[in-house]
Enzyme design. Structure first.
Site, PDB file in Angstrom:
ATOM      1  CD  GLU A   1      -3.130   2.785   8.671  1.00  0.00           C
ATOM      2  OE1 GLU A   1      -3.369   2.238   9.759  1.00  0.00           O
ATOM      3  OE2 GLU A   1      -1.971   3.056   8.305  1.00  0.00           O
TER       4      GLU A   1
ATOM      5  CE1 TYR B   1      -2.783   4.712  13.722  1.00  0.00           C
ATOM      6  CE2 TYR B   1      -4.334   3.229  12.633  1.00  0.00           C
ATOM      7  CZ  TYR B   1      -3.056   3.726  12.787  1.00  0.00           C
ATOM      8  OH  TYR B   1      -2.045   3.258  11.993  1.00  0.00           O
TER       9      TYR B   1
ATOM     10  CB  CYS C   1      16.966   0.655  23.757  1.00  0.00           C
ATOM     11  SG  CYS C   1      15.379   0.363  24.536  1.00  0.00           S
TER      12      CYS C   1
ATOM     13  CE1 TYR D   1     -11.120  -8.254  17.071  1.00  0.00           C
ATOM     14  CE2 TYR D   1      -9.365  -8.940  15.601  1.00  0.00           C
ATOM     15  CZ  TYR D   1      -9.860  -8.779  16.875  1.00  0.00           C
ATOM     16  OH  TYR D   1      -9.088  -9.123  17.940  1.00  0.00           O
TER      17      TYR D   1
ATOM     18  CB  THR E   1     -10.461  -9.948  21.195  1.00  0.00           C
ATOM     19  OG1 THR E   1     -10.342 -10.055  19.798  1.00  0.00           O
ATOM     20  CG2 THR E   1      -9.348  -9.094  21.755  1.00  0.00           C
TER      21      THR E   1
ATOM     22  CD1 TRP F   1       0.226   0.472   3.387  1.00  0.00           C
ATOM     23  CD2 TRP F   1      -0.248  -1.686   3.026  1.00  0.00           C
ATOM     24  NE1 TRP F   1       0.681  -0.250   4.461  1.00  0.00           N
ATOM     25  CE2 TRP F   1       0.401  -1.589   4.265  1.00  0.00           C
ATOM     26  CE3 TRP F   1      -0.652  -2.945   2.582  1.00  0.00           C
ATOM     27  CZ2 TRP F   1       0.671  -2.690   5.082  1.00  0.00           C
ATOM     28  CZ3 TRP F   1      -0.391  -4.036   3.376  1.00  0.00           C
ATOM     29  CH2 TRP F   1       0.263  -3.911   4.618  1.00  0.00           C
TER      30      TRP F   1
ATOM     31  CG  ASP G   1      -1.318   2.010  16.128  1.00  0.00           C
ATOM     32  OD1 ASP G   1      -0.365   2.567  16.721  1.00  0.00           O
ATOM     33  OD2 ASP G   1      -1.150   1.133  15.264  1.00  0.00           O
TER      34      ASP G   1
HETATM   35 FE1  SF4 Z   1      11.570   2.373  22.443  1.00  0.00          FE
HETATM   36 FE2  SF4 Z   1      13.991   1.880  23.431  1.00  0.00          FE
HETATM   37 FE3  SF4 Z   1      13.679   3.585  21.423  1.00  0.00          FE
HETATM   38 FE4  SF4 Z   1      12.839   4.223  23.853  1.00  0.00          FE
HETATM   39  S1  SF4 Z   1      14.936   3.850  23.222  1.00  0.00           S
HETATM   40  S2  SF4 Z   1      11.728   4.528  21.948  1.00  0.00           S
HETATM   41  S3  SF4 Z   1      12.117   2.250  24.609  1.00  0.00           S
HETATM   42  S4  SF4 Z   1      13.261   1.380  21.384  1.00  0.00           S
END
Ligand code: SF4
Length: 360
Positions: free
Chosen positions: A35, A118, A197, A80, A301, A22, A136
């Site tokens: 969506e 959303y 992260c 759904y 759900t 899409w 969302d």
């Molecule tokens: Fe998410 Fe980690 Fe990035 Fe923070 S640092 S937005 S917890 S991935």
């Protein structure tokens, strides 16, 4: 901080954006269909459904003029089903009231069946380049972490904080890409469990990361126990034809076909009695419930069901006439009748048994 955050996220998106069908032609219709399909559903699951859908209904007008049965058939398995009925209904409204063009106004979009805040935000930002937030569950998770929000999801405090942050962080430039970048970030780095992260382009902006709270955020609402229903369903066969009834338009699996039946009530002495009562209530006929076809469990759900399907017969002197919502269907034509997962399993079992019987 917000401008820098947007710059960092968009620079990452320019390199890492997922290639999705899409996205190659983000027309309002394409964005809308994708969506709606993506609500509560994984991208990998949606892709083949989306491709089939666009091949069959290449334009909003072609969807509007389609038969509901075909619309539900193309949706079968995606769950759904209200989403499919609402897409269809909205397409008809857009043709009759908006000359076939999706409105470019938030309130007008919200007035269409199946379009919530959303989806309206996603359509406006991605298809019309308007600076509209689209929050969302996935984006709420990222925002909760970015601002280190410990208010449980679904509470007014959480809503207010996320809403304010969403507005403050959204750039005027490329708002659609920004929202899509967040969607991709949620699937690539900011995962529900164990976020990655170390790969995150906006780690420097993330308060949860600096407070080391990312694995406990967002705070989920307390889970309600899931009800478990026992259901009886009846299968009547006559000369390789089986009786199907159409479910009411409103409610679970609305407009789909089923082997009639319903929930076991305390006053039902047995499951067979439950099936007999349900047929009398729904179709006004007396039936005799016999052997078990099979038992089928399914988790929706908000509840679980355990369906016991029985081979039944019409009581002497009873007949059932066909109507819009009641049909005698040849076993070879069951595929043309959209059904929920459990009814489809019953249908497949009948076809299998019949084939085995004929091959002996
Ligand atoms: Fe998410 Fe980690 Fe990035 Fe923070 S640092 S937005 S917890 S991935």
């Amino acid at each position: 901080m917000s401008d820098f955050l947007a710059d960092r996220l968009l620079a990452w998106y320019d390199i890492h954006a997922r290639v999705l069908p899409w996205r190659s032609d983000p027309s309002p219709y394409h964005v809308w269909v994708s969506e709606i399909m993506l609500q509560q559903t994984r991208v990998d699951t949606v892709i083949p459904y989306y491709t089939r859908w666009i091949t069959r209904f290449p334009t909003l007008e072609s969807l509007a003029s389609a038969d509901q049965n075909e619309v539900l058939q193309l949706w079968e398995g995606l769950g759904y089903y209200g989403r499919a009925r609402n897409l269809h209904k909205s397409a008809q409204l857009i043709v009759s009231q908006h000359a076939g063009n999706l409105p470019q106004d938030f309130k007008e979009l919200l007035s269409l069946p199946g379009i919530g805040r959303y989806t309206a935000g996603a359509i406006l930002s991605i298809a019309f380049n308007q600076s509209a937030p689209a929050v969302d569950g996935n984006i709420r998770r990222i925002y909760s972490r970015l601002i280190n929000c410990h208010e449980p999801i679904g509470t007014p405090k959480n809503d207010n904080l996320i809403c304010q942050f969403a507005k403050s962080v959204l750039p005027q430039n490329r708002p659609g890409d920004f929202n899509q970048a967040l969607m991709d970030l949620g699937s690539a780095c900011c995962l529900p469990d164990n976020p990655l992260c170390e790969r995150c382009p906006i780690q420097i902006d993330c308060l949860a990361f600096s407070h080391k709270t990312q694995s406990i955020l967002p705070v989920k609402p307390q889970k309600q126990p899931i009800p478990h229903w026992v259901v009886g369903a009846g299968v009547i066969m006559q000369d390789s034809h089986v009786l199907l009834a159409k479910r009411p338009q409103k409610g679970l699996l609305g407009g789909m076909w089923e082997f009639p039946g319903g929930k076991l009530e305390v006053e039902d002495p047995t499951l067979q009695a439950c099936v007999q009562r349900e047929w009398m209530e729904e179709l006004g006929v007396n039936i005799l419930a016999g052997d078990l076809v099979g038992t089928y469990s399914h988790a929706y759900t908000h509840f679980k069901v355990e369906v016991h399907a029985f081979l039944c017969q019409l009581a002497p002197g009873e007949t059932i006439l066909e109507s819009e919502t009641v049909r005698w269907v040849d076993l070879s034509e069951l595929d043309a009748f959209p059904m929920g997962k459990v009814d489809r399993r019953i249908a497949n079992r009948l076809v299998e048994t019949n084939n085995n019987h004929h091959s002996v």
